[in-house]
Each structure stands twice: as C-alpha cells, then as structure tokens.
Design an enzyme around this catalytic site. Structure first.
Site, PDB file in Angstrom:
ATOM      1  N   HIS A  61     134.746  -1.079   8.019  1.00 43.62           N
ATOM      2  CA  HIS A  61     133.745  -0.157   8.572  1.00 43.62           C
ATOM      3  C   HIS A  61     132.327  -0.682   8.397  1.00 43.62           C
ATOM      4  CE1 HIS A  61     133.490   1.557   4.364  1.00 43.62           C
ATOM      5  NE2 HIS A  61     132.216   1.618   4.696  1.00 43.62           N
ATOM      6  N   ASP A  75     140.914  -0.958   6.172  1.00 48.80           N
ATOM      7  CA  ASP A  75     139.456  -0.968   6.014  1.00 48.80           C
ATOM      8  C   ASP A  75     138.974  -2.234   5.302  1.00 48.80           C
ATOM      9  OD1 ASP A  75     136.859  -0.202   6.248  1.00 48.80           O
ATOM     10  OD2 ASP A  75     136.948   1.454   4.815  1.00 48.80           O
ATOM     11  N   SER A 106     130.035   0.039  -0.314  1.00 49.95           N
ATOM     12  CA  SER A 106     131.211  -0.350   0.466  1.00 49.95           C
ATOM     13  C   SER A 106     131.331  -1.864   0.551  1.00 49.95           C
ATOM     14  CB  SER A 106     131.121   0.233   1.879  1.00 49.95           C
ATOM     15  OG  SER A 106     131.140   1.635   1.842  1.00 49.95           O
TER      16      SER A 106
END
Length: 412
Positions: A33, A64, A143
């Site tokens: 993402h 992901d 992230s």
C-alpha cells in the site's frame, strides 16, 4: 474511477523500507500500500541527504508486501541487510518497531511486546493471513518498517493498526513466514506467487444439534458454499464436512493446533501454500469419510479491490460503461458506500463470488450530453444486465456484442 480516462492530481506520501537477507540474497522490502499507484519511488537512507530512484519489481496485494530495486548500485554502500528470523515470536516477546512515522524527519524506534498471533484480514487485500499483534505504536509512516527481536532479527513488517475508538495501542505486523513465502515465491518464479485459497465458504459446527444433523461427531467445519470458478468446485459441494486439511484435524470451531496451547483458524494451513498446490483433505459426505486431494486457487473476487491499471472503460454513443470495482464504489459514495450505494451494486460486492472466471459486473457510469442522448443524461450508476437480449458477462464481452451489432438500434 468515475472518469477513468482522466487522472487525479498527484500527491506525495512517505513510508519506511529496509534491506532484508533471504537465502543469501538481499532485497528491499516495504508495504504494497506504500507504493500503490506510485509513478515515482525515491529512497533516502537514514542520516543521508541524497535520494535514489527505485522501482517496484513485485507487488503482493494480498499480503501487503512489495519488493523494490534501486537503479544506482552506490545506494548499497554501507547498507547491511537484516537477517530474517525463521521462528514466529512467542507471546510476551519484546519487539522494536523501526520506521519513519509522522511527526519528524529522523528514524523512530518504539518498543512493545507480542500480544497474540492470529489470522487477521489485511486491509489492502481480500485475504486473511497470519498477523502478529503488538502493543507498540504503529502510525502513518511506520508502514514498511521492520519489527526486530532482541537479536536484531526481523520478525515482521509493520503494516496496520486498529483504531475504532474503543481500543488503544493495537498494532499489527506481517510475520516473517509470510515475508519468506512472498520473497521466495518471487525469487523462484520471477513474479508474485500468491497465497493458496481453499475456494469455499465455511461455517463452524459449535452447535451440537447442527453437528448431529450432519453426523460430524469428530468435529470439522461445514461447507456452506463452493465458489463456482474455484478448483474446489470440481470436488466439494454444499453440506460437506471438512474434517482435516494437510493432515491436521480441524476442530468444530474451525481451528487447528498451532503452537503449544494455541490454536489458529484452519485457513492458516492453505496460506502457507501457493495457488495451484495440492493438499490432502478428509471430507465427510453422506455418512462416509473420503480422502481427496484439493487444489488451491487464487482469490477471484467479483468486485476487485485492486482492478487492473489503467482502469478499463467503454464509450458507445455517449454511454460510459465500466467494470464495478471497490475503488469505483468508494469514489462515488465514499467510505460508507455499503450504506449509500444502490443495493444492486452493493450486493455483488457483499457476495463477491464469480460464477465463471472472466465474470465482471458492468455498470453504466454516466451518459454524455449530446443530441443523440437527449433525455437520457439522468441515467447513471446502473447495472447493465443485457445487450440486445444477451446477458453481459464482462466489459470485453460487451465490446464484442456492440461490435457485432448490425441493426440501426442497440438495446441495453
């Protein structure tokens, strides 16, 4: 997605990435993402000023994760790859989450402990995969950053947190075995290898009356629906009871033995395989136990979360047709589209099962104003069922029907 021929204004975002060593090979890893729809990827080392151009070589939407490649070899000078820990961390083990969260320019390290290991839905994909829950803060920008154990080995990658207003300090880390599956699959195949899907919906057999009705005295789960486009469609059917998978007995709650005094949902076993792999299953059907080999498949959602890029569309006589996707629903009705969108568009998203591999839901997005379309411009966001009396199977199928039309009128 509302106007797929146009592009939105470009924006910038920042995330974390790190160098990882797998089977003696070094690679750059981040979240999928973090580079989704990225037209430019730049990497900047901690404590350095120079930025290096990079490109995405593999993207795994289900897990992901994404692999990056740097064009300038000078980037690797002084960069040491982190060793990947092969074991899943135990409950209460300390972890350190590294990254570049919002609120500053320098690297940040937060400490926490492992709270649990369980199957969790990954927000960026349709699948549920193993995830490590920790109590260290995971904020935007974290992230793609590594989670390290006491020996500075990578036990996972930070990727999402739970913020529902009722909870605090619940973050999730993609465990090392998912990372290893993703990276080794790419090194072996040169592309995204995927995670095996069983291809059916199931129900627990916690209710004693239900167990007695299907004769499942040994536990197991009830097969509620088999996806017609999945390999399982040629083997399983409704009201079958799946007793074991891969040699692991399945409890009536749908779990299998995981670690000492721990259990986990049985799809954990299929997530360790790739689409196309086969696994042994035991099935109770009509009072008889059968031992078969089940071929695992790819996720095939009817309404995809990540449609092909650039978005497809068809314009005919001022009518704009697009395939239904989750980004389209969000662009038209916002994050609460399941409450605001018409039922005939939400229902395919809820069931999300294809009847045949190439099936798409085709939508009349809008009608351009012209003399030809006078009085029709109010039609928008309507599901297209037929073209000249033939059921529309997909957007390419609609294009072929329009091309073959020979009369002066085409009826939709």
């Amino acid at each position: 997605y509302t106007m797929p021929w146009s592009t939105s204004p470009q924006t910038t975002s920042s995330s974390s990435a790190f160098a990882l060593a797998v089977d003696g090979q070094r690679c750059l890893l981040t979240n999928a993402h973090a580079v989704h729809h990225a037209s430019l990827v730049e990497l900047q080392q901690s404590g350095a000023d120079e930025k290096h151009l990079a490109r995405v070589v593999c993207r795994g939407p289900d897990c992901d994760l994404a692999l990056l490649e740097v064009e300038d070899n000078a980037f690797w000078e002084g960069v040491k790859a982190i060793e990947l820990c092969s074991e899943m961390p135990s409950i209460n083990d300390k972890v350190h989450v590294c990254g570049y969260p919002v609120g500053g320019e320098n690297a940040s390290i937060t400490q926490g402990v492992v709270s649990r290991v369980d199957m969790q839905p990954y927000r960026h994909g349709h699948a549920s995969l193993p995830a490590i829950q920790i109590d260290a803060a995971i904020n935007p920008g974290n992230s793609g950053g590594p989670a390290l154990d006491a020996r500075r080995r990578c036990v996972g990658v930070a990727f999402q947190s739970l913020r529902d207003g009722d909870t605090e300090n619940i973050g999730y880390v993609i465990p090392s075995e998912v990372i290893e599956h993703f990276v080794r699959g790419f090194l072996k195949r040169g592309d995204y290898a995927g995670f095996g899907q069983p291809g059916f919906a199931w129900q627990t057999l916690d209710n004693r009356a239900l167990r007695e009705a299907v004769g499942a005295s040994r536990g197991g789960v009830l097969v509620k629906r088999v996806e017609p486009a999945a390999p399982a469609a040629g083997l399983l059917r409704e009201r079958d009871v799946l007793l074991s998978l891969g040699g692991h007995a399945i409890g009536s709650g749908g779990t299998v033995h995981f670690r000492r005094r721990e259990r986990i949902a049985f799809p954990y076993l299929t997530s360790r395989c790739c689409p196309g792999d086969e696994t042994d299953i035991e099935v109770l059907r009509d009072g008889h136990i059968h031992s078969w080999r089940l071929t695992l498949g790819w996720p095939q959602p009817l309404v995809p979360m990540h449609p092909p890029q650039p978005p497809a569309y068809l314009i005919f006589g001022g009518l704009v047709f697009v395939p239904l996707s989750e980004p389209y629903l969000r662009s038209e009705w916002g994050e609460a589209f399941e409450e605001r969108a018409p039922v005939y568009l939400v229902e395919p998203w809820l069931t999300n099962v294809r009847s045949f591999p190439e099936q798409e839901v085709v939508v009349l997005s809008c009608v351009f104003a012209s003399q030809l379309t006078a009085g029709l411009t109010h039609f928008m966001n309507r599901r297209l069922l037929k073209c000249d009396g033939q059921a529309v199977r997909s957007l390419p199928h609609l294009a072929s029907l329009v091309d073959k039309a020979s009369g002066p009128v085409v009826i939709f």
